[in-house]
Design an enzyme around this catalytic site. Structure first.
Site, short mmCIF file in Angstrom:
data_model
loop_
_atom_site.label_atom_id
_atom_site.label_comp_id
_atom_site.label_asym_id
_atom_site.label_seq_id
_atom_site.Cartn_x
_atom_site.Cartn_y
_atom_site.Cartn_z
N HIS A 1 -4.42 1.46 -2.38
CA HIS A 1 -3.63 1.77 -1.19
C HIS A 1 -4.54 1.91 0.01
O HIS A 1 -5.74 2.16 -0.10
CB HIS A 1 -2.81 3.05 -1.39
CG HIS A 1 -3.60 4.31 -1.18
ND1 HIS A 1 -3.80 4.87 0.07
CD2 HIS A 1 -4.24 5.11 -2.06
CE1 HIS A 1 -4.52 5.97 -0.05
NE2 HIS A 1 -4.81 6.13 -1.33
N CYS A 2 -3.94 1.70 1.17
CA CYS A 2 -4.64 1.93 2.44
C CYS A 2 -3.73 2.81 3.28
O CYS A 2 -3.04 3.68 2.74
CB CYS A 2 -4.98 0.61 3.11
SG CYS A 2 -3.56 -0.45 3.45
N ALA A 3 -3.71 2.59 4.59
CA ALA A 3 -2.85 3.40 5.43
C ALA A 3 -1.42 2.88 5.47
O ALA A 3 -0.45 3.64 5.34
CB ALA A 3 -3.42 3.47 6.85
N PHE B 1 -0.80 5.38 2.62
CA PHE B 1 -1.04 6.83 2.67
C PHE B 1 -0.15 7.50 3.70
O PHE B 1 0.22 8.68 3.54
CB PHE B 1 -2.51 7.08 3.00
CG PHE B 1 -2.91 8.53 2.93
CD1 PHE B 1 -2.95 9.20 1.73
CD2 PHE B 1 -3.24 9.22 4.09
CE1 PHE B 1 -3.31 10.54 1.66
CE2 PHE B 1 -3.61 10.56 4.04
CZ PHE B 1 -3.64 11.22 2.81
N GLY C 1 -0.61 -0.71 4.12
CA GLY C 1 -0.34 -1.77 3.16
C GLY C 1 -1.04 -3.10 3.39
O GLY C 1 -1.08 -3.93 2.50
#
Length: 344
Positions: free
Chosen positions: A303-305, A332, A307
């Site tokens: 995951h990132c912030a 996130f 997608g």
């Protein structure tokens, strides 16, 4: 308990959900040592749900009897997980008819010594040479035969992984086999662990794997799915990272069923992250080198912030042959908005 666990693991399948033609697959459980009466029904569900195969499951009853074995007459492929059975002649005739017709066979673990009244089965059909096994206390490691790394059965299978059961002694193999996996234990010569063969024009795949812990391993599940597609002469589907929601991620995280891989920048990670997450910046030039240090047999949720970077990371990990990648594409930011646990 074992049945529930295996079913849960397969429900998380971690393999792509593209459809296959409705070939008829018969799965036969005929042994009592490795809980195939649990693992094969779970695998049947995977084939039906994710690939839309039409499946029939058969199980050994008390003694040497497999009710419904005549289903083989209409099957396109059969999976055998049988041990030391003396099948009645009329039942064994269905197996021989299936093989003689050149239909594809998949044999798992004890299938190398499946029939007491057809001892030639191992050598002539599977192409093997089973003669006992190394000690149960020795952990066996499987590794891909580098000469055949591009074989379709090895697609999305980790280059090396630990196995659940003892290492079978299977060398030397019959002529015209293709060795795919090699198994080893400390202090002993390596042994063939998975290979292909051909009988009457029909494709045959065998692996000495099949312990319940093997079925929990995504590399083994991918190996087995690929073997079914290969046996039927079909191309196994491309694997795409499955997208999951924040609630699904939380279940995996609380159950310690996956490693959370945060692919944001270190500064973003330090400002707040999912507890226990591993930070691996996808924008770093050393991302792939660092990824290769990870255990390829574990399931990873990237995951990132928001997608975008997680999709990039999932693609890179899949190109490195990690067999189990999930993408928390909501990111996130959604995890935080949902008031999920965060640590700094």
């Amino acid at each position: 308990m074992k049945k529930a666990l295996v079913t849960i693991l397969f429900s998380l399948a971690l393999i792509p959900f593209l459809r296959a033609a409705a070939a008829h697959v018969v799965l036969i459980s005929g042994e009592y040592e490795y809980f195939s009466s649990n693992s094969l029904p779970a695998f049947k569900q995977l084939l039906e749900t994710n690939y839309h195969f039409r499946c029939t499951y058969l199980q050994r009853t008390t003694g040497d009897d497999i009710p419904g074995i005549e289903a083989l007459d209409g099957a396109d492929l059969a999976i055998f997980f049988i041990r030391r059975m003396t099948l009645p002649d009329d039942q064994l005739a269905h197996v021989k008819k299936f093989v003689t017709a050149g239909k594809p066979v998949v044999g798992l673990r004890t299938a190398s010594h499946a029939f007491e009244n057809w001892k030639e089965w191992d050598h002539e059909v599977l192409g093997g040479n089973y003669h006992m096994h190394h000690g149960n206390q020795l952990t066996a490691t499987a590794r891909i035969n580098s000469d055949k790394a591009g074989h379709p059965i090895l697609k999305n299978v980790a280059r090396q992984f630990e196995t659940g059961g003892s290492l079978y002694k299977t060398a030397p193999l019959a002529d015209h086999t293709t060795l795919l996996l090699i198994g080893s234990v400390e202090g002993q010569d390596p042994e063939p662990m998975a290979w292909t063969h051909e009988v009457k024009g029909g494709r045959v795949f065998y692996t000495s794997l099949g312990h319940p812990k093997d079925f929990e391993n995504p590399s083994f599940r991918n190996l087995l799915v690929n073997a079914v597609f290969w046996g039927l002469g079909k191309t196994s589907p491309e694997r795409l990272a499955q997208k999951i929601t924040a609630d699904e991620l939380e279940k995996l995280w609380r159950g310690k069923q996956a490693v959370v891989l945060d692919v944001r920048r270190p500064a973003e990670f330090a400002a707040g992250h999912i507890p226990g997450a591993v930070n691996l910046n996808v924008e770093d030039k050393s991302f792939e080198a660092n990824a290769l240090k990870l255990d390829p047999n574990k399931t990873y949720v990237v995951h990132c912030a928001h997608g975008i970077r997680s999709a990039k990371a999932a693609d890179k990990l899949e190109s490195l042959n990690f067999p189990s990648i999930l993408d928390f594409s909501e990111g996130f930011s959604v995890w935080q908005k949902a008031a999920k646990p965060v640590e700094k």
